[in-house]
Scaffold this active site. Structure first.
Site, PDB file in Angstrom:
ATOM      1  N   ASN A 128      -2.822  -7.494   7.533  1.00  0.00           N
ATOM      2  CA  ASN A 128      -4.273  -7.625   7.666  1.00  0.00           C
ATOM      3  C   ASN A 128      -4.664  -8.526   8.842  1.00  0.00           C
ATOM      4  OD1 ASN A 128      -6.959  -7.393   7.038  1.00  0.00           O
ATOM      5  ND2 ASN A 128      -6.871  -8.624   5.159  1.00  0.00           N
TER       6      ASN A 128
ATOM      7  N   HIS B 131     -10.071  -6.586 -10.068  1.00  0.00           N
ATOM      8  CA  HIS B 131     -10.918  -7.662  -9.541  1.00  0.00           C
ATOM      9  C   HIS B 131     -12.322  -7.522 -10.119  1.00  0.00           C
ATOM     10  CE1 HIS B 131      -8.766  -8.892  -5.597  1.00  0.00           C
ATOM     11  NE2 HIS B 131      -7.884  -8.483  -6.474  1.00  0.00           N
TER      12      HIS B 131
ATOM     13  N   ARG C 143      -9.134 -10.292 -12.851  1.00  0.00           N
ATOM     14  CA  ARG C 143      -9.262 -11.514 -12.043  1.00  0.00           C
ATOM     15  C   ARG C 143     -10.747 -11.777 -11.837  1.00  0.00           C
ATOM     16  NH1 ARG C 143      -8.003 -12.349  -5.556  1.00  0.00           N
ATOM     17  NH2 ARG C 143     -10.244 -12.060  -5.372  1.00  0.00           N
TER      18      ARG C 143
ATOM     19  N   TYR D  53     -15.520 -16.552  -0.408  1.00  0.00           N
ATOM     20  CA  TYR D  53     -14.551 -15.477  -0.193  1.00  0.00           C
ATOM     21  C   TYR D  53     -14.104 -14.916  -1.543  1.00  0.00           C
ATOM     22  CZ  TYR D  53     -10.637 -12.671   1.020  1.00  0.00           C
ATOM     23  OH  TYR D  53      -9.797 -11.593   1.138  1.00  0.00           O
TER      24      TYR D  53
ATOM     25  N   ASP E 232      -8.053 -16.749  -8.637  1.00  0.00           N
ATOM     26  CA  ASP E 232      -7.388 -16.997  -7.344  1.00  0.00           C
ATOM     27  C   ASP E 232      -8.082 -18.161  -6.638  1.00  0.00           C
ATOM     28  OD1 ASP E 232      -6.072 -16.841  -4.942  1.00  0.00           O
ATOM     29  OD2 ASP E 232      -6.431 -14.697  -4.627  1.00  0.00           O
TER      30      ASP E 232
ATOM     31  N   HIS F  69      -7.100 -19.225  -3.631  1.00  0.00           N
ATOM     32  CA  HIS F  69      -6.972 -18.974  -2.188  1.00  0.00           C
ATOM     33  C   HIS F  69      -6.496 -20.197  -1.395  1.00  0.00           C
ATOM     34  CE1 HIS F  69      -8.477 -14.939  -2.466  1.00  0.00           C
ATOM     35  NE2 HIS F  69      -9.581 -15.329  -3.048  1.00  0.00           N
TER      36      HIS F  69
ATOM     37  N   GLU G 259      -3.932 -18.652  -9.360  1.00  0.00           N
ATOM     38  CA  GLU G 259      -3.185 -18.175  -8.181  1.00  0.00           C
ATOM     39  C   GLU G 259      -3.411 -19.066  -6.961  1.00  0.00           C
ATOM     40  OE1 GLU G 259      -4.126 -14.089  -7.326  1.00  0.00           O
ATOM     41  OE2 GLU G 259      -3.617 -14.351  -5.213  1.00  0.00           O
TER      42      GLU G 259
ATOM     43  N   GLU H  95       1.693 -14.455  -1.952  1.00  0.00           N
ATOM     44  CA  GLU H  95       1.232 -13.261  -1.227  1.00  0.00           C
ATOM     45  C   GLU H  95       1.390 -13.415   0.287  1.00  0.00           C
ATOM     46  OE1 GLU H  95      -2.889 -13.145  -2.720  1.00  0.00           O
ATOM     47  OE2 GLU H  95      -3.545 -13.564  -0.694  1.00  0.00           O
TER      48      GLU H  95
ATOM     49  N   ARG I 130       4.439 -13.518  -5.924  1.00  0.00           N
ATOM     50  CA  ARG I 130       3.494 -12.464  -5.535  1.00  0.00           C
ATOM     51  C   ARG I 130       3.836 -11.730  -4.253  1.00  0.00           C
ATOM     52  NH1 ARG I 130      -1.033 -11.157  -6.918  1.00  0.00           N
ATOM     53  NH2 ARG I 130      -2.230 -11.547  -5.016  1.00  0.00           N
TER      54      ARG I 130
ATOM     55  N   HIS J 202       1.150  -8.820  -4.899  1.00  0.00           N
ATOM     56  CA  HIS J 202      -0.116  -8.649  -4.195  1.00  0.00           C
ATOM     57  C   HIS J 202      -0.402  -7.146  -4.069  1.00  0.00           C
ATOM     58  CE1 HIS J 202      -2.231  -9.551  -0.072  1.00  0.00           C
ATOM     59  NE2 HIS J 202      -3.111  -9.532  -1.043  1.00  0.00           N
TER      60      HIS J 202
ATOM     61  N   ASP K 101      -5.817  -4.189   1.492  1.00  0.00           N
ATOM     62  CA  ASP K 101      -5.210  -4.227   2.825  1.00  0.00           C
ATOM     63  C   ASP K 101      -3.730  -3.871   2.785  1.00  0.00           C
ATOM     64  OD1 ASP K 101      -6.021  -7.168   1.875  1.00  0.00           O
ATOM     65  OD2 ASP K 101      -4.057  -7.319   2.799  1.00  0.00           O
TER      66      ASP K 101
ATOM     67  N   GLU L 154      -1.239  -6.379  -9.063  1.00  0.00           N
ATOM     68  CA  GLU L 154      -2.654  -6.377  -8.653  1.00  0.00           C
ATOM     69  C   GLU L 154      -3.076  -4.950  -8.291  1.00  0.00           C
ATOM     70  OE1 GLU L 154      -3.391  -8.868  -5.255  1.00  0.00           O
ATOM     71  OE2 GLU L 154      -5.568  -8.719  -5.448  1.00  0.00           O
TER      72      GLU L 154
ATOM     73  N   TRP M  15      -7.248 -21.724   3.524  1.00  0.00           N
ATOM     74  CA  TRP M  15      -7.474 -20.475   2.875  1.00  0.00           C
ATOM     75  C   TRP M  15      -6.983 -20.539   1.474  1.00  0.00           C
ATOM     76  CZ3 TRP M  15      -8.919 -15.855   2.066  1.00  0.00           C
ATOM     77  CH2 TRP M  15      -9.683 -15.262   3.074  1.00  0.00           C
TER      78      TRP M  15
HETATM   79  O1  KDG Z   1      -5.085 -10.000   3.457  1.00  0.00           O
HETATM   80  C1  KDG Z   1      -5.352 -11.027   2.565  1.00  0.00           C
HETATM   81  C2  KDG Z   1      -6.060 -10.528   1.344  1.00  0.00           C
HETATM   82  O2  KDG Z   1      -5.408  -9.433   0.794  1.00  0.00           O
HETATM   83  C3  KDG Z   1      -6.128 -11.624   0.321  1.00  0.00           C
HETATM   84  O3  KDG Z   1      -7.011 -12.607   0.706  1.00  0.00           O
HETATM   85  C4  KDG Z   1      -6.543 -11.087  -1.002  1.00  0.00           C
HETATM   86  O4  KDG Z   1      -5.999 -13.169  -2.036  1.00  0.00           O
HETATM   87  C5  KDG Z   1      -6.049 -11.950  -2.093  1.00  0.00           C
HETATM   88  C6  KDG Z   1      -5.571 -11.295  -3.306  1.00  0.00           C
HETATM   89  O5  KDG Z   1      -5.097 -12.009  -4.177  1.00  0.00           O
HETATM   90  O6  KDG Z   1      -5.652 -10.075  -3.385  1.00  0.00           O
HETATM   91 MG    MG Z   2      -4.689 -13.951  -3.571  1.00  0.00          MG
END
Ligand code: KDG
Ligand code: MG
Length: 402
Positions: A37, A122, A147, A159, A210, A212, A236, A262, A283, A312, A316, A339, A402
């Protein structure tokens, strides 16, 4: 059998995908997903300039030797670009192997260990009320695990939470947008969300969240503790994972299960986390971890430490990667959850596939190989478009994690 031809397809049916295709002298071909991605074209160049010329004439059955050739032989090991390129090749080789032996890939990985692959959906909303509704809709569709991400009071955008009526998509076309972050506001809002969700939906549904990578270890420890009575399936990516020891602090304070990985690419990114039992779910994906050959070894190593998989599976990753994840999830013993973010209709029509969702589980189908095709003519009508994940800044402007 010999590899005679290889090519990379880049298309953007709503979002960018990098698809690798290997052809053989026996007329069989295999597909692999190399999508990274926001850095898609780096993988395209790595494959085209440095990998394809080395593959021609090789025996596609030699999945282990080709993997070692690409990993050790390059001298420059690891990293997301290298490992996504190796992942794409490896997936395509397993696809060919399955087709040549006339059997689905899960049979080559150990055969079925379960009836179906448990997946999580999600659900997100601008505030707690909207998020409760979104979780309810996913449960209504048959999902057994959801999630939940909610907008944070006092922050304009978060996000993982879609803007307006658009579905949440982990990248936006154009240059990276910026969103604002406040850890204090976030830490205050998440326990309220899960308290409300448990009240509304009871204990049977699996709930996930999540972070992040946006907390410090002690902040994550606080959140894990406050969420304990809501029995999350997992919390997560609580912290950035370069410092594996950071997870030790979290572990010392909370029994909320932890998932991460991930953004990992090899076993070396996770070995301490696994060996020290600081996480519960790993993941890594088939694509970014260097293919089925590598991920199978990672899962086997994780199993020694009671760690299960939770690959994951955001949009993407292409349907080719999703199919590979489902064959993998069907076969390995220490599978945890997968996921599942459904792709849009354009993506599904570019990549016709045999996998399906039913009553909370997904099934890879019984087509020989991975069971995914690419419609190259249709793919050509969706050319690559620059797209990135957003950047995250604190309220004072500091660029943040992130
Ligand atoms: O490319 C990164 C995304 O797929 C990510 O931010 C999504 O955190 C994510 C998830 O758990 O699917
Ligand atoms: Mg994630």
């Amino acid at each position: 059998m010999k590899i005679t031809k290889a090519a990379v397809n880049v298309c953007s049916p709503g979002r960018n995908f990098v698809t690798f295709k290997l052809e053989t002298d026996e007329g069989l071909y295999g597909l692999g997903d190399g999508t990274l991605n926001g850095r898609e074209l780096a993988v395209v160049s790595y494959l085209t300039e440095h990998v394809i010329p080395c593959l021609i004439g090789r025996d596609p059955f030699q999945t282990e030797d080709i993997w070692q050739y690409l990993y050790r032989g390059a001298y420059w090991r690891r990293g997301p670009v290298t490992m996504s390129a190796i992942g794409a090749v490896d997936m395509a080789l397993w696809d060919i192997k399955g087709k040549a032996l006339n059997t689905p890939v899960y049979n080559l990985l150990g055969g079925k260990s379960r009836n179906g692959v448990l997946v999580y959906a999600h659900a997100n909303g601008a505030d707690i009320e909207e998020t409760i509704d979104a979780v309810g809709r996913k449960i209504g569709l048959g999902y057994l695990a959801v999630r939940a991400q909610s907008g944070i009071p006092g922050l304009d955008s978060t996000y993982g939470v879609a803007k307006g009526n658009k579905p949440y998509e982990p990248a936006e076309r154009g240059l990276p947008s910026e969103s604002l972050w406040s850890t204090e506001k976030y830490l205050r809002s998440v326990p309220d969300l899960f308290e409300r969700l448990r009240k509304q939906f009871g204990e049977d549904v699996h709930l996930l969240h999540d972070c992040h990578h946006r907390l410090t270890p002690i902040e994550a420890a606080r959140m894990g503790k406050e969420l304990e009575s809501h029995h999350l399936f997992w919390m997560e990516d609580p912290v950035p994972a370069e410092l594996q020891e950071g997870f030790k602090v979290i572990r010392q304070h909370t029994t909320t299960p932890i998932a991460t990985g991930e953004v990992f690419n090899t076993i070396w990114d996770a070995q301490e986390l696994l060996r020290e039992q600081w996480i519960d779910y790993i993941r890594m994906t088939v694509t970014h971890a260097g293919g089925l050959t590598a991920l199978k070894k990672i899962a086997d190593f994780a199993a020694l430490f009671h760690v299960r998989t939770g690959c994951h599976g955001a949009t993407d990753l292409s349907p080719v990667s999703m199919a590979a994840a489902l064959h993998f999830g069907m076969a390995i013993h220490n599978f945890g959850i997968q996921e599942h973010m459904p792709h849009n209709a354009e993506t599904d029509s570019v990549f016709p596939h045999g996998y399906a969702f039913e009553e909370g589980y997904m099934y890879p189908g019984d087509t020989p190989g991975l069971g995914v095709e690419i419609d190259e003519k249709l793919a050509a009508t969706y050319p690559y478009q620059r797209a990135y994940l957003p950047i995250n800044r604190k309220l004072d402007g500091t660029l943040f994690d992130w």
